[in-house]
Scaffold this active site. Structure first.
Site, PDB file in Angstrom:
ATOM      1  N   HIS A 196      64.870  32.571  95.471  1.00 46.51           N
ATOM      2  CA  HIS A 196      65.373  32.959  94.157  1.00 46.51           C
ATOM      3  C   HIS A 196      66.327  34.147  94.221  1.00 46.51           C
ATOM      4  O   HIS A 196      66.810  34.593  93.193  1.00 46.51           O
ATOM      5  CB  HIS A 196      64.184  33.313  93.274  1.00 46.51           C
ATOM      6  CG  HIS A 196      63.257  34.270  93.973  1.00 46.51           C
ATOM      7  ND1 HIS A 196      62.427  33.857  94.979  1.00 46.51           N
ATOM      8  CD2 HIS A 196      63.079  35.598  93.853  1.00 46.51           C
ATOM      9  CE1 HIS A 196      61.756  34.890  95.444  1.00 46.51           C
ATOM     10  NE2 HIS A 196      62.131  35.970  94.785  1.00 46.51           N
ATOM     11  N   ASP A 232      64.096  27.204  91.012  1.00 48.10           N
ATOM     12  CA  ASP A 232      64.819  28.315  91.631  1.00 48.10           C
ATOM     13  C   ASP A 232      65.814  27.846  92.689  1.00 48.10           C
ATOM     14  O   ASP A 232      66.069  26.645  92.835  1.00 48.10           O
ATOM     15  CB  ASP A 232      63.831  29.319  92.234  1.00 48.10           C
ATOM     16  CG  ASP A 232      63.146  28.764  93.466  1.00 48.10           C
ATOM     17  OD1 ASP A 232      62.972  27.542  93.530  1.00 48.10           O
ATOM     18  OD2 ASP A 232      62.799  29.544  94.369  1.00 48.10           O
ATOM     19  N   ASP A 291      65.879  27.306  95.901  1.00 44.27           N
ATOM     20  CA  ASP A 291      65.523  26.267  96.867  1.00 44.27           C
ATOM     21  C   ASP A 291      64.558  25.229  96.310  1.00 44.27           C
ATOM     22  O   ASP A 291      64.032  24.395  97.066  1.00 44.27           O
ATOM     23  CB  ASP A 291      64.949  26.900  98.139  1.00 44.27           C
ATOM     24  CG  ASP A 291      63.686  27.691  97.873  1.00 44.27           C
ATOM     25  OD1 ASP A 291      63.541  28.211  96.746  1.00 44.27           O
ATOM     26  OD2 ASP A 291      62.844  27.783  98.772  1.00 44.27           O
ATOM     27  N   ARG A 327      60.081  26.724  93.005  1.00 42.45           N
ATOM     28  CA  ARG A 327      59.445  27.370  91.846  1.00 42.45           C
ATOM     29  C   ARG A 327      59.650  26.548  90.588  1.00 42.45           C
ATOM     30  O   ARG A 327      60.565  25.728  90.517  1.00 42.45           O
ATOM     31  CB  ARG A 327      60.048  28.749  91.605  1.00 42.45           C
ATOM     32  CG  ARG A 327      59.742  29.722  92.696  1.00 42.45           C
ATOM     33  CD  ARG A 327      60.210  31.111  92.349  1.00 42.45           C
ATOM     34  NE  ARG A 327      59.726  32.032  93.373  1.00 42.45           N
ATOM     35  CZ  ARG A 327      59.678  33.335  93.246  1.00 42.45           C
ATOM     36  NH1 ARG A 327      60.093  33.899  92.135  1.00 42.45           N
ATOM     37  NH2 ARG A 327      59.218  34.093  94.230  1.00 42.45           N
ATOM     38  N   LYS A 343      55.213  24.954  97.855  1.00 43.84           N
ATOM     39  CA  LYS A 343      55.163  24.801  96.411  1.00 43.84           C
ATOM     40  C   LYS A 343      56.314  23.903  95.998  1.00 43.84           C
ATOM     41  O   LYS A 343      57.280  23.739  96.744  1.00 43.84           O
ATOM     42  CB  LYS A 343      55.191  26.139  95.708  1.00 43.84           C
ATOM     43  CG  LYS A 343      56.353  27.028  96.045  1.00 43.84           C
ATOM     44  CD  LYS A 343      56.128  28.391  95.419  1.00 43.84           C
ATOM     45  CE  LYS A 343      57.197  29.363  95.817  1.00 43.84           C
ATOM     46  NZ  LYS A 343      56.671  30.523  96.519  1.00 43.84           N
TER      47      LYS A 343
HETATM   48  C1  G1P Z   1      57.264  36.511  96.064  1.00 50.13           C
HETATM   49  C2  G1P Z   1      56.099  36.091  95.218  1.00 50.13           C
HETATM   50  C3  G1P Z   1      55.151  35.251  96.034  1.00 50.13           C
HETATM   51  C4  G1P Z   1      55.903  34.060  96.628  1.00 50.13           C
HETATM   52  C5  G1P Z   1      57.108  34.550  97.392  1.00 50.13           C
HETATM   53  C6  G1P Z   1      57.966  33.395  97.900  1.00 50.13           C
HETATM   54  O1  G1P Z   1      56.812  37.286  97.144  1.00 50.13           O
HETATM   55  O2  G1P Z   1      55.426  37.200  94.672  1.00 50.13           O
HETATM   56  O3  G1P Z   1      54.093  34.828  95.225  1.00 50.13           O
HETATM   57  O4  G1P Z   1      55.069  33.318  97.461  1.00 50.13           O
HETATM   58  O5  G1P Z   1      57.919  35.373  96.567  1.00 50.13           O
HETATM   59  O6  G1P Z   1      58.479  32.635  96.848  1.00 50.13           O
HETATM   60  P1  G1P Z   1      56.851  38.886  97.147  1.00 50.13           P
HETATM   61  O7  G1P Z   1      58.265  39.281  96.849  1.00 50.13           O
HETATM   62  O8  G1P Z   1      55.953  39.323  96.024  1.00 50.13           O
HETATM   63  O9  G1P Z   1      56.334  39.278  98.488  1.00 50.13           O
HETATM   64 ZN    ZN Z   2      61.916  29.443  96.239  1.00 53.66          ZN
END
Ligand code: G1P
Ligand code: ZN
Length: 585
Positions: free
Chosen positions: A114, A277, A279, A282, A376
């Site tokens: 993202h 998002d 890729d 999400r 996911k």
């Molecule tokens: C963030 C999200 C987490 C997700 C990850 C990848 O990680 O909080 O849940 O798995 O992006 O999409 P963070 O930046 O908090 O380490």
């Molecule tokens: Zn992603």
């Protein structure tokens, strides 16, 4: 084909974070930077000669160049075949699907998820193993260690491979197979969901809007929603993948997906809205004038899974990341199945799914998925919702027809008949489904406040301050002292979350500071592991509200006390100079 051995020296910053290695495009463009990391992956995984690899990315800036480099390195490192998405495109869930379907040795996914893209944006690379999931920490740590002692990498001297036409070509002894990035994935979706029911829903006047945010899901969404499910073409917006995501921030939340949010909160709002998002892993789900928190969404999918063909046989168990709300725990308890609490990041779900312990899993950060792949999956979550909406609508239509046939008539605004059984809890819209869910299970009121781009020192200072206060905050039975009291809330316990994987016994420590209150409320503090600039501090807030008469409250209002406790005990404002969060979800 000539193979070159190129002498190199380590970069000291190639430690993979929550989801692979993410850096600015400029960092990846430094001579040898990408090559060092890719060689470190190959040295670590030691794939037997002739192995098959999957390769693709979200199409962001530098995707194509990186793919050419990786193909030449794969050929020089003895791979027999690489399956690469046409145009270099594969969404993260599609890559996971292809790795599993063709039983490849593993795959490399190019994405910074993202994070914004473009020449000044971010790029990323991660390795997924044969189960289709992100490499576990054991492997990412070993890749990092390899990157710290690397002295050379291998690369083939060969012309670039054509990526825009399907079919096979040769790169030395290796075959490059350019595959359709959408087909395998769309077929998997058809095998899980009742496409006929969703088609009927969409042709019956139910209007959807999907915002691909100029990221990778555009072609997937068009094929699935428009071509296969018959939605009008304009149901998918921002469907053209762009290297810089049109200058946007491809993160499906209320702040960044504002175009969609405005439409869903507008006068002539569609019935259902969703976004994905960069890729494609999400998802954000919206109803008309209504936002579904990802934690609630996971709980609702779990509670309704029996209505969906792919999950009719029941769920083995559920997993959620620690900061995700406990809404799904209540569903698991009602279904009498286990619920696992893992650290943040998808890599922790893989073992549980491989061992058959969980079917559904999710995170508060707009990530939901199941054991159909090991990532996911944004579009999967959207289809799951549409399937539930379609199935729950059927009896209403059947009843309407019956009423009409008997001359009774039934206006669409007529309250639903409260008959026994299935029909009594039929609801046709997203908000009604969520409210019914809360009425049945209670509402886990939830919010996350992100403070982005703060200096690392200040962020570390906040975390250290919290650590230092554990003893003062929590109850000490030896001294006959209860936990600190804040208004009506009393602290029960504080800790830094640690997880022991029930499958392989591996331990992950330092996964987030938890302030747990006697009434079940909690505050969690975590530093992001995916950012590339400064630090991002996340504060997760949760309380439980069983009283239906309070379910209409806005989450920020309902959580106001917890929010002020969080700011007070962390000294966040004093230490960071920030008055308010960058993003609230
Ligand atoms: C963030 C999200 C987490 C997700 C990850 C990848 O990680 O909080 O849940 O798995 O992006 O999409 P963070 O930046 O908090 O380490
Ligand atoms: Zn992603």
């Amino acid at each position: 084909m000539q193979i070159r051995m190129v002498a190199t020296t380590p970069f000291t910053d190639q430690k993979p974070g929550t989801s692979g290695l993410r850096k600015r495009v400029q960092a990846f463009r430094q001579p040898h930077y990408l090559e060092n990391f890719v060689q470190s992956i190959f040295d670590t995984i030691a794939a037997p000669k002739g192995s098959v690899l999957v390769l693709g990315g979200d199409g962001r800036h530098y995707n194509r160049e990186a793919i050419q480099i990786i193909l030449k390195m794969a050929a020089a490192n003895g791979f027999g075949q690489v399956l690469v998405g046409k145009g270099g495109i594969l969404s993260t869930p599609a890559a996971s699907c292809v790795i599993r379907k063709y039983r490849t040795y593993g795959g490399i996914i190019l994405s910074a998820s993202h994070n914004p893209g473009g020449p000044d944006g971010d790029f990323g690379i991660k390795y997924n193993t044969a189960n289709g999931g992100p490499a576990p920490e054991k492997i990412t740590e070993a890749i990092y260690a390899a990157s710290m002692r690397i002295v050379q990498y291998r690369i083939a001297d060969a012309p670039d491979v054509a990526l825009d036409a399907l079919g096979d070509s040769r790169l030395g002894d290796m075959t490059v197979s350019v595959i359709d990035p959408v087909d395998d994935y769309a077929e998997l979706m058809e095998s899980l969901f009742d496409f006929a029911a969703i088609r009927a829903l969409l042709s019956g006047g139910f209007r959807i809007r999907f915002d691909a945010m100029h990221a990778v899901t555009g072609p997937y969404a068009r094929e699935i929603f428009v071509n296969r499910l018959g939605a009008p073409a304009d149901s998918v917006i921002n469907a053209e993948p762009l290297e810089d995501f049109g200058g946007g921030h491809p993160d499906p939340n209320l702040t960044y997906a504002h175009e969609l949010v405005e439409a869903l909160y507008g006068d002539d709002a569609p019935d259902f809205g969703a976004a994905s998002d960069g890729d494609g892993d999400r998802n954000m789900i919206l109803g008309r004038h209504f936002f579904v928190t990802p934690s609630d969404s996971l709980a609702i999918l779990a509670a309704n899974a029996h209505r969906v063909p792919g999950y009719k046989q029941g769920l083995a168990g559920i997993a959620r990341s620690m900061p995700t709300s406990a809404a799904v725990d209540r569903v698991a308890a009602a279904l009498n199945i286990p619920c696992y609490e893992t650290p943040t990041g998808w890599k922790f779900f893989g073992n549980l799914m491989d061992a058959g312990k969980v079917t559904l899993c999710g995170e508060e950060s707009f990530g939901t998925g199941s054991n159909h792949i090991r990532e996911k999956d944004g579009l999967w979550a959207v289809l799951f919702w549409l399937n539930i909406l379609a199935v729950r609508r059927q009896p209403v239509e059947a009843m309407t027809r019956r009423c009409e046939a008997s001359g009774a008539g039934m206006a669409s605004s007529h309250p639903l008949p409260q008959t026994a059984g299935f029909a009594s809890n039929v609801s046709r819209d997203v908000e009604a489904i969520v409210r019914e869910h809360w009425a049945r299970f209670g509402r886990n009121v939830y919010s996350r406040h992100d403070y982005e781009g703060i200096p690392a020192d200040a962020a570390n200072g906040v975390m250290k301050r919290l650590h230092d206060r554990f003893a003062e905050l929590q109850a000490c039975p030896e001294q006959g002292r209860g936990g600190a009291q804040f208004g009506h809330l009393q602290v029960r316990r504080c800790d830094d979350f640690s997880y022991t994987d029930p499958v392989d016994g591996s331990v992950s420590q330092g996964q987030g500071i938890r302030i747990l209150f006697v009434d079940g409320s909690r505050i969690v503090f975590r530093l992001s592991g995916t950012g590339t600039e400064g630090a991002t501090l996340r504060i997760y807030l949760e309380s439980f509200e069983p009283d239906v008469s309070k379910h209409h409250l806005d989450a920020q209002e309902a959580l106001a006390t917890l929010i002020s406790i969080a700011l007070e005990i962390s000294e966040l404002r004093q230490r960071t100079g920030r008055e308010r969060p960058t993003v609230i979800t």
